[in-house]
Design a protein around this motif. Structure first.
Motif, PDB file in Angstrom:
ATOM      1  N   SER A  99       0.831  -1.210   0.000  1.00  0.00           N
ATOM      2  CA  SER A  99       0.000   0.000   0.000  1.00  0.00           C
ATOM      3  C   SER A  99       0.865   1.259   0.000  1.00  0.00           C
ATOM      4  O   SER A  99       0.537   2.243  -0.648  1.00  0.00           O
ATOM      5  CB  SER A  99      -0.967   0.017   1.183  1.00  0.00           C
ATOM      6  N   TYR A 100       2.001   1.249   0.707  1.00  0.00           N
ATOM      7  CA  TYR A 100       2.894   2.398   0.677  1.00  0.00           C
ATOM      8  C   TYR A 100       3.457   2.619  -0.719  1.00  0.00           C
ATOM      9  O   TYR A 100       3.591   3.739  -1.178  1.00  0.00           O
ATOM     10  CB  TYR A 100       4.051   2.228   1.664  1.00  0.00           C
ATOM     11  N   GLY A 101       3.783   1.537  -1.390  1.00  0.00           N
ATOM     12  CA  GLY A 101       4.341   1.652  -2.730  1.00  0.00           C
ATOM     13  C   GLY A 101       3.356   2.175  -3.753  1.00  0.00           C
ATOM     14  O   GLY A 101       3.746   2.799  -4.742  1.00  0.00           O
ATOM     15  N   ARG A 102       2.081   1.942  -3.533  1.00  0.00           N
ATOM     16  CA  ARG A 102       1.055   2.350  -4.503  1.00  0.00           C
ATOM     17  C   ARG A 102       0.516   3.758  -4.275  1.00  0.00           C
ATOM     18  O   ARG A 102      -0.056   4.352  -5.174  1.00  0.00           O
ATOM     19  CB  ARG A 102      -0.115   1.369  -4.453  1.00  0.00           C
ATOM     20  N   ARG A 103       0.678   4.267  -3.086  1.00  0.00           N
ATOM     21  CA  ARG A 103       0.114   5.591  -2.779  1.00  0.00           C
ATOM     22  C   ARG A 103       0.914   6.693  -3.444  1.00  0.00           C
ATOM     23  O   ARG A 103       2.119   6.702  -3.445  1.00  0.00           O
ATOM     24  CB  ARG A 103       0.124   5.835  -1.275  1.00  0.00           C
ATOM     25  N   ARG A 104       0.208   7.653  -3.985  1.00  0.00           N
ATOM     26  CA  ARG A 104       0.864   8.821  -4.556  1.00  0.00           C
ATOM     27  C   ARG A 104       1.037   9.883  -3.476  1.00  0.00           C
ATOM     28  O   ARG A 104       1.919  10.706  -3.542  1.00  0.00           O
ATOM     29  CB  ARG A 104       0.027   9.388  -5.700  1.00  0.00           C
ATOM     30  N   LYS A 105       0.170   9.858  -2.488  1.00  0.00           N
ATOM     31  CA  LYS A 105       0.168  10.894  -1.471  1.00  0.00           C
ATOM     32  C   LYS A 105      -0.281  10.275  -0.149  1.00  0.00           C
ATOM     33  O   LYS A 105      -1.200   9.470  -0.123  1.00  0.00           O
ATOM     34  CB  LYS A 105      -0.825  11.963  -1.900  1.00  0.00           C
ATOM     35  N   MET A 106       0.378  10.651   0.929  1.00  0.00           N
ATOM     36  CA  MET A 106      -0.006  10.148   2.242  1.00  0.00           C
ATOM     37  C   MET A 106      -0.118  11.326   3.201  1.00  0.00           C
ATOM     38  O   MET A 106       0.740  12.198   3.226  1.00  0.00           O
ATOM     39  CB  MET A 106       1.041   9.165   2.765  1.00  0.00           C
ATOM     40  N   THR A 107      -1.169  11.341   3.989  1.00  0.00           N
ATOM     41  CA  THR A 107      -1.320  12.414   4.966  1.00  0.00           C
ATOM     42  C   THR A 107      -0.763  11.999   6.323  1.00  0.00           C
ATOM     43  O   THR A 107      -0.361  12.833   7.114  1.00  0.00           O
ATOM     44  CB  THR A 107      -2.794  12.824   5.119  1.00  0.00           C
ATOM     45  N   THR A 108      -0.776  10.707   6.593  1.00  0.00           N
ATOM     46  CA  THR A 108      -0.186  10.188   7.823  1.00  0.00           C
ATOM     47  C   THR A 108       0.659   8.976   7.465  1.00  0.00           C
ATOM     48  O   THR A 108       0.510   8.393   6.397  1.00  0.00           O
ATOM     49  CB  THR A 108      -1.265   9.765   8.843  1.00  0.00           C
ATOM     50  N   VAL A 109       1.520   8.618   8.389  1.00  0.00           N
ATOM     51  CA  VAL A 109       2.399   7.485   8.135  1.00  0.00           C
ATOM     52  C   VAL A 109       2.593   6.706   9.437  1.00  0.00           C
ATOM     53  O   VAL A 109       2.556   7.283  10.527  1.00  0.00           O
ATOM     54  CB  VAL A 109       3.753   7.968   7.565  1.00  0.00           C
ATOM     55  N   ASP A 110       2.753   5.425   9.314  1.00  0.00           N
ATOM     56  CA  ASP A 110       3.077   4.568  10.449  1.00  0.00           C
ATOM     57  C   ASP A 110       4.595   4.648  10.619  1.00  0.00           C
ATOM     58  O   ASP A 110       5.342   3.958   9.936  1.00  0.00           O
ATOM     59  CB  ASP A 110       2.616   3.143  10.141  1.00  0.00           C
ATOM     60  N   PHE A 111       5.047   5.546  11.496  1.00  0.00           N
ATOM     61  CA  PHE A 111       6.475   5.804  11.625  1.00  0.00           C
ATOM     62  C   PHE A 111       7.296   4.563  11.955  1.00  0.00           C
ATOM     63  O   PHE A 111       8.346   4.338  11.341  1.00  0.00           O
ATOM     64  CB  PHE A 111       6.745   6.916  12.649  1.00  0.00           C
ATOM     65  N   PRO A 112       6.869   3.715  12.896  1.00  0.00           N
ATOM     66  CA  PRO A 112       7.661   2.509  13.160  1.00  0.00           C
ATOM     67  C   PRO A 112       7.837   1.623  11.915  1.00  0.00           C
ATOM     68  O   PRO A 112       8.900   1.055  11.691  1.00  0.00           O
ATOM     69  CB  PRO A 112       6.880   1.781  14.251  1.00  0.00           C
ATOM     70  N   ALA A 113       6.806   1.550  11.090  1.00  0.00           N
ATOM     71  CA  ALA A 113       6.915   0.750   9.863  1.00  0.00           C
ATOM     72  C   ALA A 113       7.891   1.382   8.883  1.00  0.00           C
ATOM     73  O   ALA A 113       8.711   0.688   8.276  1.00  0.00           O
ATOM     74  CB  ALA A 113       5.539   0.587   9.215  1.00  0.00           C
ATOM     75  N   ILE A 114       7.832   2.701   8.726  1.00  0.00           N
ATOM     76  CA  ILE A 114       8.752   3.396   7.821  1.00  0.00           C
ATOM     77  C   ILE A 114      10.182   3.263   8.329  1.00  0.00           C
ATOM     78  O   ILE A 114      11.121   3.055   7.562  1.00  0.00           O
ATOM     79  CB  ILE A 114       8.356   4.886   7.675  1.00  0.00           C
ATOM     80  N   TYR A 115      10.370   3.352   9.636  1.00  0.00           N
ATOM     81  CA  TYR A 115      11.695   3.196  10.234  1.00  0.00           C
ATOM     82  C   TYR A 115      12.252   1.801   9.945  1.00  0.00           C
ATOM     83  O   TYR A 115      13.397   1.651   9.521  1.00  0.00           O
ATOM     84  CB  TYR A 115      11.603   3.447  11.740  1.00  0.00           C
ATOM     85  N   LYS A 116      11.433   0.773  10.162  1.00  0.00           N
ATOM     86  CA  LYS A 116      11.869  -0.605   9.888  1.00  0.00           C
ATOM     87  C   LYS A 116      12.206  -0.785   8.416  1.00  0.00           C
ATOM     88  O   LYS A 116      13.181  -1.450   8.063  1.00  0.00           O
ATOM     89  CB  LYS A 116      10.776  -1.604  10.275  1.00  0.00           C
ATOM     90  N   LEU A 117      11.389  -0.210   7.550  1.00  0.00           N
ATOM     91  CA  LEU A 117      11.620  -0.324   6.114  1.00  0.00           C
ATOM     92  C   LEU A 117      12.930   0.358   5.718  1.00  0.00           C
ATOM     93  O   LEU A 117      13.733  -0.202   4.966  1.00  0.00           O
ATOM     94  CB  LEU A 117      10.440   0.296   5.363  1.00  0.00           C
ATOM     95  N   ALA A 118      13.177   1.544   6.248  1.00  0.00           N
ATOM     96  CA  ALA A 118      14.423   2.256   5.947  1.00  0.00           C
ATOM     97  C   ALA A 118      15.632   1.452   6.425  1.00  0.00           C
ATOM     98  O   ALA A 118      16.633   1.336   5.707  1.00  0.00           O
ATOM     99  CB  ALA A 118      14.410   3.638   6.595  1.00  0.00           C
ATOM    100  N   ARG A 119      15.546   0.894   7.614  1.00  0.00           N
ATOM    101  CA  ARG A 119      16.666   0.089   8.132  1.00  0.00           C
ATOM    102  C   ARG A 119      16.899  -1.152   7.279  1.00  0.00           C
ATOM    103  O   ARG A 119      18.037  -1.499   6.990  1.00  0.00           O
ATOM    104  CB  ARG A 119      16.398  -0.305   9.576  1.00  0.00           C
TER     105      ARG A 119
END
Length: 57
Positions: free
Chosen positions: A22-42
């Motif tokens: 779902s993150y990959g398909r979104r063109r725009k996000m108003t909120t984000v699950d920060f722990p998930a984004i952090y894990k993904l970046a790591r």
């Protein structure tokens, strides 16, 4: 640059597949699950700023 299969991203980050997709398909996000984004970046060995655009009001 390493090419990752989706399954590798799911396995390395510990994030459920539907969230990553779902993150990959979104063109725009108003909120984000920060722990998930952090894990993904790591897992991808990139910064959070590489994954998201931070907009200021």
């Amino acid at each position: 640059m390493k090419v990752w299969l989706q399954k590798e991203v799911f396995d390395r980050s510990g994030i459920i597949s539907s969230r990553v997709i779902s993150y990959g398909r979104r063109r725009k996000m108003t909120t984000v699950d920060f722990p998930a984004i952090y894990k993904l970046a790591r897992a991808l060995n990139v910064t959070i700023e590489d994954l998201v655009e931070i907009l200021e009001k």
